[in-house]
Design a protein around this motif. Sequence first.
Motif, PDB file in Angstrom:
ATOM      1  N   UNK A   1       0.845  -1.178   0.000  1.00 26.62           N
ATOM      2  CA  UNK A   1       0.000   0.000   0.000  1.00 26.62           C
ATOM      3  C   UNK A   1       0.883   1.231   0.000  1.00 26.62           C
ATOM      4  N   UNK A   2       0.272   2.397  -0.003  1.00 27.54           N
ATOM      5  CA  UNK A   2       1.048   3.628   0.079  1.00 27.54           C
ATOM      6  C   UNK A   2       1.141   4.059   1.536  1.00 27.54           C
ATOM      7  N   UNK A   3       2.336   4.037   2.066  1.00 27.28           N
ATOM      8  CA  UNK A   3       2.539   4.417   3.463  1.00 27.28           C
ATOM      9  C   UNK A   3       2.781   5.910   3.565  1.00 27.28           C
ATOM     10  N   UNK A   4       2.086   6.547   4.485  1.00 25.88           N
ATOM     11  CA  UNK A   4       2.348   7.960   4.761  1.00 25.88           C
ATOM     12  C   UNK A   4       2.503   8.113   6.267  1.00 25.88           C
ATOM     13  N   UNK A   5       3.702   8.479   6.687  1.00 26.16           N
ATOM     14  CA  UNK A   5       3.961   8.685   8.108  1.00 26.16           C
ATOM     15  C   UNK A   5       3.723  10.151   8.438  1.00 26.16           C
ATOM     16  N   UNK A   6       3.042  10.401   9.545  1.00 26.90           N
ATOM     17  CA  UNK A   6       2.822  11.769   9.995  1.00 26.90           C
ATOM     18  C   UNK A   6       3.801  11.996  11.140  1.00 26.90           C
ATOM     19  N   UNK A   7       4.703  12.944  10.961  1.00 27.39           N
ATOM     20  CA  UNK A   7       5.773  13.149  11.934  1.00 27.39           C
ATOM     21  C   UNK A   7       5.729  14.577  12.462  1.00 27.39           C
ATOM     22  N   UNK A   8       6.352  14.779  13.618  1.00 29.45           N
ATOM     23  CA  UNK A   8       6.479  16.142  14.136  1.00 29.45           C
ATOM     24  C   UNK A   8       7.726  16.215  14.983  1.00 29.45           C
ATOM     25  N   UNK A   9       8.172  17.421  15.245  1.00 27.54           N
ATOM     26  CA  UNK A   9       9.352  17.588  16.064  1.00 27.54           C
ATOM     27  C   UNK A   9       9.058  17.332  17.521  1.00 27.54           C
TER      28      UNK A   9
ATOM     29  N   UNK B   1       4.635  28.583  15.347  1.00 28.87           N
ATOM     30  CA  UNK B   1       5.670  29.168  16.188  1.00 28.87           C
ATOM     31  C   UNK B   1       7.064  28.836  15.658  1.00 28.87           C
ATOM     32  N   UNK B   2       7.941  29.810  15.676  1.00 34.20           N
ATOM     33  CA  UNK B   2       9.277  29.632  15.102  1.00 34.20           C
ATOM     34  C   UNK B   2      10.031  28.481  15.762  1.00 34.20           C
ATOM     35  N   UNK B   3       9.921  28.378  17.103  1.00 35.65           N
ATOM     36  CA  UNK B   3      10.641  27.312  17.804  1.00 35.65           C
ATOM     37  C   UNK B   3      10.114  25.947  17.384  1.00 35.65           C
ATOM     38  N   UNK B   4       8.788  25.830  17.296  1.00 37.13           N
ATOM     39  CA  UNK B   4       8.187  24.554  16.891  1.00 37.13           C
ATOM     40  C   UNK B   4       8.665  24.173  15.498  1.00 37.13           C
ATOM     41  N   UNK B   5       8.701  25.136  14.627  1.00 38.61           N
ATOM     42  CA  UNK B   5       9.127  24.862  13.250  1.00 38.61           C
ATOM     43  C   UNK B   5      10.589  24.448  13.213  1.00 38.61           C
ATOM     44  N   UNK B   6      11.380  25.073  14.083  1.00 40.09           N
ATOM     45  CA  UNK B   6      12.800  24.753  14.150  1.00 40.09           C
ATOM     46  C   UNK B   6      12.992  23.296  14.605  1.00 40.09           C
TER      47      UNK B   6
END
Length: 364
Positions: A118-126, A259-264
């Motif tokens: 199947x097509x795997x899509x992982x949802x990730x975050x910092x 937020x800049x920190x979150x994006x970093x």
Amino acid sequence: MLTTESIMEALREVKDPELNKSLVSLNMIRNIQIQGHDVSLDVILTIRGCPLKIKIQEDVENAIRQLGAERVTVTFGAMTDEERAALSASLRAEQHASRGNATTQGGKAPSAPGIPQTNYIAIASGKGGVGKSTVTVNLAVALARLGKKVGIIDADIYGFSVPDMMGIEQRPTVIDEVILPVERYGVKVISMGFFVEDNAPVVWRGPILGKMLRNFLHEVHWGELDYLLLDLPPGTGDIALDVHQMIPQSKEIIVTTPHATAAFVAARAGAMALSTTKHEILGVVENMSWYTDRNGDKEYVFGRGGGEKLAESLNVELLCQIPLGAPGNVLEDPEYSPSVYSSNHPTGKVYDELARKVTQAVKT
Ligand SMILES: Nc1ncnc2c1ncn2[C@@H]1O[C@H](COP(=O)(O)OP(=O)(O)O)[C@@H](O)[C@H]1O
Ligand SMILES: [Mg+2]
């Protein structure tokens, strides 16, 4: 006309909702008795407490009524251990036949041996709390609204919040060692949370965790899927890395707040995807982008520009910006869930648009 044959023929169209196979081919229909316009029959379920009994009963009754029956009496039974073992063996055989090799099927990227094609899509975050699970759940539901066959693996061992967010109260059916995912809003879900008693906190240790995830891929009867979404643990720790490496062909979506920190911090997760696991990043989702006040003005509660900046630094698209706001679902609704936005909610429409972009980027 009401005959055993015509009834069997009609029931060929009725499927076990979990296995997506005809009740007749599963040998679940037994002992059909016809007296004038009254029909009685036995339906043999895989397990006694089958959560979808009512649905099966309705479907069977309707199918037989259409043949002219006035009264339909369904008596439920359960398979014997031998029957269940045989069914489980045939499900496994089917699973192996559909996986096994690493060839490309349709538009799907080649899979590692033994895991679903199947097509795997992982949802990730910092980091946690940015809405990774909310995005996973709502992207999955929106893809299902587009008619796609979708599954979610809730692989966030710290959180396993997907069942709660979708309002799932039932547990998966297990036929011998084959696990059937729970379906909600047309999405098949499997979660660590299903296997934990009373929400007790658990310390998952590496080997057990790896085994669970492997089971989720190997032992779960997913059936045919267009997309399998993975709600990853936040950050770039060992576990996130393990999951990534177990599914080498996965693509990724990175979630951040403005937020800049979150994006970093999110950039690090993105960098790991690119350098260590060589996963293609589909794009960035910025969540909690603004709050619309009573006058319709946007308030940028968590700052501005983080998503765009992150997308730029990863050289990918900013797929969407999701405003702050609850789905406003009502508890009385039998299909209630705390976190799923319906398609007529403005945020639900943002998710529909995100789903469309995903189907364009990852063809099925
Ligand atoms: N756009 C949004 N508006 C309002 N609340 C949100 C939004 N996105 C997420 N939330 C809430 O924020 C909290 C964290 O979201 P969650 O999806 O659990 O984050 P994560 O999985 O990244 O830890 C949850 O209570 C969720 O309901
Ligand atoms: Mg989460």
